[in-house]
Design an enzyme around this catalytic site. Structure first.
Site, PDB file in Angstrom:
ATOM      1  N   TYR A   1     -79.558  23.742 -42.347  1.00 46.30           N
ATOM      2  CA  TYR A   1     -79.421  22.845 -41.203  1.00 46.30           C
ATOM      3  C   TYR A   1     -78.372  21.782 -41.496  1.00 46.30           C
ATOM      4  CZ  TYR A   1     -80.609  19.486 -37.543  1.00 46.30           C
ATOM      5  OH  TYR A   1     -80.546  18.620 -36.470  1.00 46.30           O
TER       6      TYR A   1
ATOM      7  N   GLY B   1     -78.180  23.498 -23.753  1.00 45.21           N
ATOM      8  CA  GLY B   1     -79.559  23.209 -24.136  1.00 45.21           C
ATOM      9  C   GLY B   1     -80.173  22.086 -23.335  1.00 45.21           C
TER      10      GLY B   1
ATOM     11  N   ASN C   1     -82.495  22.131 -20.754  1.00 44.51           N
ATOM     12  CA  ASN C   1     -83.743  22.302 -20.028  1.00 44.51           C
ATOM     13  C   ASN C   1     -84.863  21.424 -20.570  1.00 44.51           C
ATOM     14  OD1 ASN C   1     -83.514  24.564 -22.182  1.00 44.51           O
ATOM     15  ND2 ASN C   1     -85.716  24.368 -21.862  1.00 44.51           N
ATOM     16  N   THR C   2     -84.611  20.766 -21.724  1.00 40.88           N
ATOM     17  CA  THR C   2     -85.655  19.949 -22.325  1.00 40.88           C
ATOM     18  C   THR C   2     -85.028  18.886 -23.225  1.00 40.88           C
ATOM     19  OG1 THR C   2     -87.754  20.043 -23.570  1.00 40.88           O
ATOM     20  CG2 THR C   2     -85.956  21.409 -24.370  1.00 40.88           C
ATOM     21  N   GLY C   3     -85.840  17.914 -23.635  1.00 43.80           N
ATOM     22  CA  GLY C   3     -85.433  16.953 -24.647  1.00 43.80           C
ATOM     23  C   GLY C   3     -84.200  16.136 -24.312  1.00 43.80           C
TER      24      GLY C   3
ATOM     25  N   SER D   1     -75.836  15.112 -36.718  1.00 47.90           N
ATOM     26  CA  SER D   1     -77.063  14.505 -37.214  1.00 47.90           C
ATOM     27  C   SER D   1     -76.791  13.820 -38.548  1.00 47.90           C
ATOM     28  CB  SER D   1     -78.138  15.576 -37.421  1.00 47.90           C
ATOM     29  OG  SER D   1     -79.251  15.063 -38.133  1.00 47.90           O
TER      30      SER D   1
END
Length: 310
Positions: free
Chosen positions: A182, A28, A30-32, A157
């Site tokens: 989540y 993951g 490609n961003t952030g 998280s």
């Protein structure tokens, strides 16, 4: 105001150690947060494999990282964690083409969408955040062991605190709450980390695995939740950590020389953080490992509708 934003971002990893020639996978990326981690790895000389679902967006990010870092050893690889076949294809190709793996960073995630299913019929958050990374890590484990000392970093998280592993409804079929699901997936990340750390230690493999809370960050993870998208648009710059700030603990766990041999921890702001009782439940970690093996058919078997271990 600049002091406030510096405080909001939290501590930064300041050591200058390089990892020239080391091979890193960032899911993951490609961003952030993932992109910031990949950029930092590239700046320090690593060969970075960006494992992303969207190849077009990944290519744009890859070219930007090369431009910023001056490192051309940055590679665009397709990986859709919502598809176990995609995970297997990615791992098989990587294992065949690349002779080592020094750092695996399981960063990709999805947060609080309406109930959706993965390509394999599993609740999407559990599939992407836990099962996809569970399978990926296991398929790359021999490569990590052969490249030791090596490291695995798992982004969890603080949301694990509101999660429960629903043994009788792991797929959220009887009842679905986006945030509870989540939380379950993020709790699964921690139980997986702790279980694998013990397994690696008992086998004397010099592979360390740790997990972390990146902070509440301005990212696209909540793009599938319309309420959270509106909230992020209104308040993110004032109250949320930047992606660069959110990447720091992952960078610390991946790079800090002082952490060699330290495994199984949960970190926040580059420091060990306390865990609630559920996250330290070794019996649940054992159950989740066996259940996950079946769900991803790691040993060729598949989860049954009425699992005898429920």
């Amino acid at each position: 105001m600049s002091f406030y934003y510096k405080w909001l971002d939290g501590p930064f990893y300041e050591k200058k150690n390089r990892i020239d020639g080391k091979v890193v996978i960032v899911t993951g990326s490609n961003t952030g947060i993932g992109k910031e981690i990949a950029l930092e790895m590239a700046k320090r000389g690593a060969h970075v494999h960006m494992a992303c679902r969207n190849l077009e967006r990944c290519e744009e990010a890859r070219l930007d990282i090369i431009k910023q870092s001056g490192n051309s050893n940055v590679f665009n690889r397709q990986l859709d964690l919502a598809s176990l076949q995609s995970v297997r294809d990615f791992a098989a190709k990587f294992n065949q083409e690349v002779d080592r793996l020094d750092i695996l960073i399981n960063n990709a995630g999805i947060m609080a969408p309406p109930r959706m299913l993965s390509a394999d019929g599993y609740e999407l958050q559990f599939a992407v955040n836990h099962l996809g990374h569970f399978l990926l890590t296991n398929l790359l484990l021999d490569k990590l062991k052969a490249s030791a000392p090596s490291r695995i970093v798992v982004l969890s998280s603080m949301a694990h605190t509101w999660g429960r592993i629903q043994k009788d409804d792991i797929n959220s079929e009887k009842k679905y709450s986006a945030f509870s699901a989540y939380g379950q997936s993020k709790l699964a990340n921690i139980l997986f980390t702790r279980k694998l750390a013990k397994m690696l230690k008992s086998s004397n493999a010099k592979v360390d695995i740790n997990c972390l809370h990146p902070g509440v960050v301005q990212t696209e993870i909540s793009r599938n939740n319309s309420i959270m998208k509106v909230g992020a648009a209104l308040f993110s710059k004032l109250f949320l950590r930047s992606p660069k700030g959110g990447a720091q603990t992952a960078i610390y766990l991946a790079l800090d020389p002082d952490l060699e041999g330290i495994s199984g921890g949960y970190y926040d702001n580059m420091a060990l953080a306390p865990l609630k009782k559920d996250a330290k439940d070794d019996e649940m970690a054992d159950w989740l490992w066996r259940k996950s093996e079946k769900m991803v058919a790691l040993k060729g078997d598949k989860a049954e509708e009425n699992d005898e271990e429920n």
